[in-house]
Write a protein that holds these residues in place. Structure first.
Motif, PDB file in Angstrom:
ATOM      1  N   VAL A 110       7.901   1.279  -6.073  1.00 49.26           N
ATOM      2  CA  VAL A 110       7.329   2.823  -6.925  1.00 49.26           C
ATOM      3  C   VAL A 110       5.470   2.576  -6.578  1.00 49.26           C
ATOM      4  O   VAL A 110       4.926   1.461  -6.946  1.00 49.26           O
ATOM      5  N   CYS A 111       4.576   3.919  -7.347  1.00 51.78           N
ATOM      6  CA  CYS A 111       3.045   3.841  -6.718  1.00 51.78           C
ATOM      7  C   CYS A 111       3.409   4.103  -8.044  1.00 51.78           C
ATOM      8  O   CYS A 111       3.918   5.482  -8.844  1.00 51.78           O
ATOM      9  N   PRO A 112       2.568   3.330  -9.577  1.00 49.19           N
ATOM     10  CA  PRO A 112       2.264   4.176 -10.436  1.00 49.19           C
ATOM     11  C   PRO A 112       1.474   5.427 -10.045  1.00 49.19           C
ATOM     12  O   PRO A 112       1.045   5.908 -11.250  1.00 49.19           O
ATOM     13  N   SER A 113       0.488   5.481  -8.817  1.00 48.49           N
ATOM     14  CA  SER A 113      -0.303   6.680  -8.836  1.00 48.49           C
ATOM     15  C   SER A 113       0.040   8.151  -9.347  1.00 48.49           C
ATOM     16  O   SER A 113      -0.287   8.837  -9.109  1.00 48.49           O
ATOM     17  N   CYS A 114       0.723   7.700  -7.752  1.00 46.01           N
ATOM     18  CA  CYS A 114       2.014   9.410  -7.685  1.00 46.01           C
ATOM     19  C   CYS A 114       2.835   9.109  -7.598  1.00 46.01           C
ATOM     20  O   CYS A 114       3.645  10.645  -7.759  1.00 46.01           O
ATOM     21  N   GLY A 115       3.027   8.402  -8.089  1.00 45.01           N
ATOM     22  CA  GLY A 115       4.937   8.554  -8.333  1.00 45.01           C
ATOM     23  C   GLY A 115       6.075   8.170  -7.200  1.00 45.01           C
ATOM     24  O   GLY A 115       7.146   8.880  -7.424  1.00 45.01           O
ATOM     25  N   PHE A 116       5.491   8.153  -5.564  1.00 43.32           N
ATOM     26  CA  PHE A 116       6.084   7.890  -5.126  1.00 43.32           C
ATOM     27  C   PHE A 116       7.046   6.471  -4.947  1.00 43.32           C
ATOM     28  O   PHE A 116       7.073   5.796  -5.969  1.00 43.32           O
ATOM     29  N   ALA A 117       8.752   6.852  -4.935  1.00 43.15           N
ATOM     30  CA  ALA A 117       9.771   6.137  -5.160  1.00 43.15           C
ATOM     31  C   ALA A 117      10.057   5.896  -4.198  1.00 43.15           C
ATOM     32  O   ALA A 117      11.260   6.992  -3.958  1.00 43.15           O
ATOM     33  N   THR A 146       0.420  -1.382  -0.320  1.00 39.70           N
ATOM     34  CA  THR A 146      -0.558  -0.301  -0.077  1.00 39.70           C
ATOM     35  C   THR A 146       0.574   1.185   0.338  1.00 39.70           C
ATOM     36  O   THR A 146       2.068   1.506   0.818  1.00 39.70           O
ATOM     37  N   CYS A 147       0.405   2.422  -1.398  1.00 40.15           N
ATOM     38  CA  CYS A 147       1.366   3.710  -1.275  1.00 40.15           C
ATOM     39  C   CYS A 147       1.176   4.101   0.450  1.00 40.15           C
ATOM     40  O   CYS A 147       0.691   4.408   0.630  1.00 40.15           O
ATOM     41  N   PRO A 148       2.570   4.708   0.305  1.00 41.35           N
ATOM     42  CA  PRO A 148       2.094   5.108   1.871  1.00 41.35           C
ATOM     43  C   PRO A 148       1.877   6.551   1.577  1.00 41.35           C
ATOM     44  O   PRO A 148       1.801   7.594   2.732  1.00 41.35           O
ATOM     45  N   VAL A 149       1.844   7.166   0.752  1.00 35.36           N
ATOM     46  CA  VAL A 149       1.542   8.273   0.267  1.00 35.36           C
ATOM     47  C   VAL A 149       0.111   8.419   0.224  1.00 35.36           C
ATOM     48  O   VAL A 149      -0.275   9.121   0.715  1.00 35.36           O
ATOM     49  N   CYS A 150      -0.162   8.082  -1.081  1.00 33.57           N
ATOM     50  CA  CYS A 150      -1.566   7.543  -1.664  1.00 33.57           C
ATOM     51  C   CYS A 150      -2.557   7.238  -1.385  1.00 33.57           C
ATOM     52  O   CYS A 150      -4.083   7.091  -1.701  1.00 33.57           O
ATOM     53  N   HIS A 151      -1.883   5.837  -0.295  1.00 37.06           N
ATOM     54  CA  HIS A 151      -2.742   4.368  -0.391  1.00 37.06           C
ATOM     55  C   HIS A 151      -3.137   3.372  -1.094  1.00 37.06           C
ATOM     56  O   HIS A 151      -4.127   2.851  -0.827  1.00 37.06           O
TER      57      HIS A 151
HETATM   58 ZN   LIG Z   1       0.947   6.257  -4.269  1.00 36.65          ZN
END
Ligand SMILES: [Zn+2]
Length: 167
Positions: free
Chosen positions: A52-59, A24-29
């Motif tokens: 990597v998160c494809p939704s918000c770009g977290f990397a 689960t992305c720590p930024v956008c969940h």
């Molecule tokens: Zn994200």
């Protein structure tokens, strides 16, 4: 858990790290992924692991996780990166797994669909006929926590896993 059992359980878990781990992305969940690149512990490739998160770009790169002191030798302290195995977090960045759910005070979790399918197959085979499980899988499966192997829990656990798979 006795040490030998712990090590066997870690070996069982590590094989699923050959595939990417869903988190689960720590930024956008939303659903994100830890790209393991066919991870092997201690291999130089381990530094290529990244979240990597494809939704918000977290990397985040595993390379950027500072090594911690592991043990002392005559020549000084040996540093390395620790992987955390055996809980509902990814082993590299300790981010929450995408596939997890509560079950009677325990947490049911899987690193990825390969892991989830393994659990489903093992539990379903146990429901049908105990001795029909292929040997290799049977020995891997016997390393699962007791509450997961308890006959009375199997049907409910399989339902949970079906729901989890569709997340
Ligand atoms: Zn994200």
């Amino acid at each position: 858990m006795p040490l030998r059992t712990q090590q066997a359980y870690a070996t069982y878990l590590r094989q699923f790290l050959a595939h990417d781990v869903d988190i689960t992305c720590p930024v956008c969940h939303k659903k994100a992924v830890v790209k393991t690149g066919g991870y092997r512990q201690g291999s130089p490739l381990e530094t290529q692991v990244k979240a990597v998160c494809p939704s918000c770009g977290f990397a985040k790169r595993y390379e950027d996780v500072p090594p911690t002191p592991l043990y002392a030798t005559a020549n000084g302290i040996k540093y390395g990166r620790i992987t955390t195995l055996g809980g509902p977090i990814d082993p590299f960045f300790q981010l929450p797994l995408w596939y997890q759910d509560d079950f009677e005070g325990e947490t049911l979790w899987a690193y990825n669909l390969e892991h989830l399918h393994f659990l489903q197959q093992h539990l379903a085979a146990g429901l049908r006929e105990r001795h029909k499980v292929a040997n290799a899988n049977a020995s891997l499966g016997s390393r699962l926590p007791k509450w997961m192997l308890a006959k009375r829990n199997r049907e409910a656990l399989l339902k949970k896993m079906d729901a989890m798979e569709k997340r």
